[in-house]
Structure formats: C-alpha cells, structure tokens
Motif scaffolding. Structure first.
Motif, mmCIF file in Angstrom:
data_model
loop_
_atom_site.group_PDB
_atom_site.id
_atom_site.type_symbol
_atom_site.label_atom_id
_atom_site.label_comp_id
_atom_site.label_asym_id
_atom_site.label_seq_id
_atom_site.Cartn_x
_atom_site.Cartn_y
_atom_site.Cartn_z
ATOM 1 N N PRO A 38 0.826 -1.206 0.000
ATOM 2 C CA PRO A 38 0.000 0.000 0.000
ATOM 3 C C PRO A 38 0.861 1.257 0.000
ATOM 4 N N SER A 39 0.427 2.246 -0.747
ATOM 5 C CA SER A 39 1.048 3.578 -0.766
ATOM 6 C C SER A 39 2.487 3.580 -1.271
ATOM 7 N N THR A 40 2.927 2.508 -1.900
ATOM 8 C CA THR A 40 4.279 2.465 -2.456
ATOM 9 C C THR A 40 4.210 1.728 -3.784
ATOM 10 N N ASN A 41 5.338 1.717 -4.471
ATOM 11 C CA ASN A 41 5.454 0.918 -5.688
ATOM 12 C C ASN A 41 6.127 -0.421 -5.402
ATOM 13 N N GLY A 42 6.306 -0.715 -4.111
ATOM 14 C CA GLY A 42 7.004 -1.936 -3.739
ATOM 15 C C GLY A 42 6.189 -3.182 -4.015
ATOM 16 N N ILE A 43 6.886 -4.233 -4.428
ATOM 17 C CA ILE A 43 6.264 -5.521 -4.703
ATOM 18 C C ILE A 43 6.879 -6.567 -3.773
ATOM 19 N N VAL A 44 6.028 -7.337 -3.092
ATOM 20 C CA VAL A 44 6.495 -8.381 -2.186
ATOM 21 C C VAL A 44 6.524 -9.716 -2.918
ATOM 22 N N LEU A 45 7.648 -10.399 -2.830
ATOM 23 C CA LEU A 45 7.777 -11.755 -3.342
ATOM 24 C C LEU A 45 7.553 -12.724 -2.192
ATOM 25 N N SER A 46 6.629 -13.667 -2.360
ATOM 26 C CA SER A 46 6.343 -14.663 -1.324
ATOM 27 C C SER A 46 6.507 -16.070 -1.891
ATOM 28 N N SER A 47 6.852 -17.015 -1.018
ATOM 29 C CA SER A 47 7.052 -18.402 -1.452
ATOM 30 C C SER A 47 5.793 -19.250 -1.333
ATOM 31 N N TYR A 48 5.052 -19.078 -0.236
ATOM 32 C CA TYR A 48 3.927 -19.965 0.035
ATOM 33 C C TYR A 48 2.658 -19.177 0.343
ATOM 34 N N ALA A 49 1.529 -19.838 0.191
ATOM 35 C CA ALA A 49 0.261 -19.284 0.654
ATOM 36 C C ALA A 49 0.139 -19.557 2.150
ATOM 37 N N TYR A 50 -0.381 -18.585 2.872
ATOM 38 C CA TYR A 50 -0.534 -18.755 4.311
ATOM 39 C C TYR A 50 -1.858 -19.455 4.597
ATOM 40 N N ARG A 51 -1.929 -20.680 4.193
ATOM 41 C CA ARG A 51 -3.084 -21.528 4.469
ATOM 42 C C ARG A 51 -2.632 -22.977 4.295
ATOM 43 N N GLY A 52 -3.400 -23.899 4.853
ATOM 44 C CA GLY A 52 -3.025 -25.297 4.745
ATOM 45 C C GLY A 52 -1.685 -25.576 5.397
ATOM 46 N N ILE A 53 -0.861 -26.353 4.717
ATOM 47 C CA ILE A 53 0.417 -26.741 5.300
ATOM 48 C C ILE A 53 1.387 -25.567 5.385
ATOM 49 N N GLY A 54 1.241 -24.577 4.499
ATOM 50 C CA GLY A 54 2.075 -23.388 4.597
ATOM 51 C C GLY A 54 1.856 -22.672 5.920
#
Length: 221
Positions: A38-54
């Motif tokens: 939010p409010s930036t041009n930053g992009i977050v890289l994530s490895s897993y979904a925060y659900r299930g086994i993640g």
C-alpha cells in the motif's frame, strides 16, 4: 537417517515425501507470488500461501517452538529462481521488527531466522531494524486500517544510508545501496511499507515466506 521436521516421519531430507508434496501445492506461482504494498510501488515476493500446510509450518515454528522448521523452509524456498535473483541484487538483509505482543506470546522471531538463513546463503550481513521499531505493543494485522497508516513514520525518525554502513559490502553490488527486507507473513503489507519508509535514501526489495493476502478481501494490499 533424518526425520521430517513437520510430521517426524523417517526421510532423507528436511521434509518427507507427503509433506514435501503438500508444500509444493502450497507454493505460489506466477503472478500469485507477488503482492503490491500500500502507498508504495514496492512488490512483495512470497514463497507460500498462508493456508493449509504453509500456515501449519509457520505456526509450528513461531508458536510451538519447532525451530528446525524455519531453516528447513529457508532451504526449500531457495529453490525459487526469483528469490535467488533478489539475493543477487541485494547488499544488505534486514528482518522486519517483531512486536512486543508477539514476543510476550512467546513466538520465535521467524523473520530474523529467515534473514539469517538467506544472508548465510548469499554471503551478506543482516542489519537489525531500528530498535525503537520493535517496541510496538500491537501487531499491525490487529489494527484497523486507519490505525496502521503512518504508525512508524508518525513516531520514528527517518534514517539515512549511513545506518547500514557497518553491514554493507564494498563495493556495492549495484549503483545504489539495495536492502532486502524480509518477514515471515505478509497480511496487509503495512509493516513492510512503513519500515521501508524509514529509509528514503536506499532502494528496497521485499521477501516474505508466506502470503495471507486475499485478492478483493483487503483493499490495502
């Protein structure tokens, strides 16, 4: 002989075949790996979904104290070429600060474990976040949208690039100092964006182990 860090079955690596396959299904691919802050041009890289086994892995490490899961997730996440590229561009790694609420609850600082693991792999140093930022009583995710905005910037000063001086390589890997800010889970993205805003003179990238972002559910991210 090894034991799976999650279910304790006998296996040859960190995760048994069953858990490894479940994690493969939890891995984010394509555009789903990224979340715009939010409010930036930053992009977050994530490895897993925060659900299930993640989600189970993150909670087992943070709340139940299964310390082996953190380094195991780091080693597994390093298979991602996009993460390898981000590490190759970075000069310093900084973990997001944990709140007093998390430490009082007894959670392990998974963000710091993540930062240390990535730094060892990339041959970089870990720069701690400003100490004052660690004295937040409440998690960002527990605040309302209006409470999240400016929670760091309204109370903390801005820092210049000299803050990273003891931790930066010589020469830099790029023309401008680049810091990789890491966290365990991204929900709204406000912790990361507010932390990055404290360092206006440096270039930042973001990596999180898991993403709890749901398109259309949280307009802030």
């Amino acid at each position: 002989m090894n034991f799976c860090v999650l279910c304790f079955r006998v296996c040859r690596s960190d995760f048994c075949a069953v858990c490894d396959e479940a994690l493969r299904e939890a891995e984010l691919v394509g555009e789903r790996r990224f979340c715009k802050l939010p409010s930036t041009n930053g992009i977050v890289l994530s490895s897993y979904a925060y659900r299930g086994i993640g989600r189970d892995c993150v909670l087992a490490c943070k709340s139940q104290g299964f310390r082996r899961i953190g380094p195991a997730l780091v080693r597994r996440s390093l298979r991602c070429p996009l993460l390898q590229e981000a590490l190759g561009r970075s000069d310093v790694i900084m973990p997001a600060p944990s709140s007093l609420w998390s430490r009082w609850r007894g959670s392990l600082d998974l963000a710091s474990m993540l930062a240390e693991g990535l730094a060892r792999h990339a041959g970089l140093l870990v720069c701690p976040p400003p100490r004052a930022l660690s004295f937040r009583w409440r998690k960002q995710a527990l605040r309302t949208h209006s409470q999240r905005r400016g929670v760091f910037r309204s109370r903390q000063k801005l820092y210049d690039a000299s803050y990273f001086e003891p931790y930066r390589p010589t020469p830099l890997r790029s023309a401008r100092l680049k810091v990789l800010i890491v966290d365990d889970v991204v929900t709204t993205g406000h912790t990361l964006s507010e932390l990055a805003a404290c360092f206006p003179q440096v270039e930042v990238e973001f990596y999180t182990l898991a993403s709890a972002f749901r398109p259309g559910k949280d307009p802030a991210c």
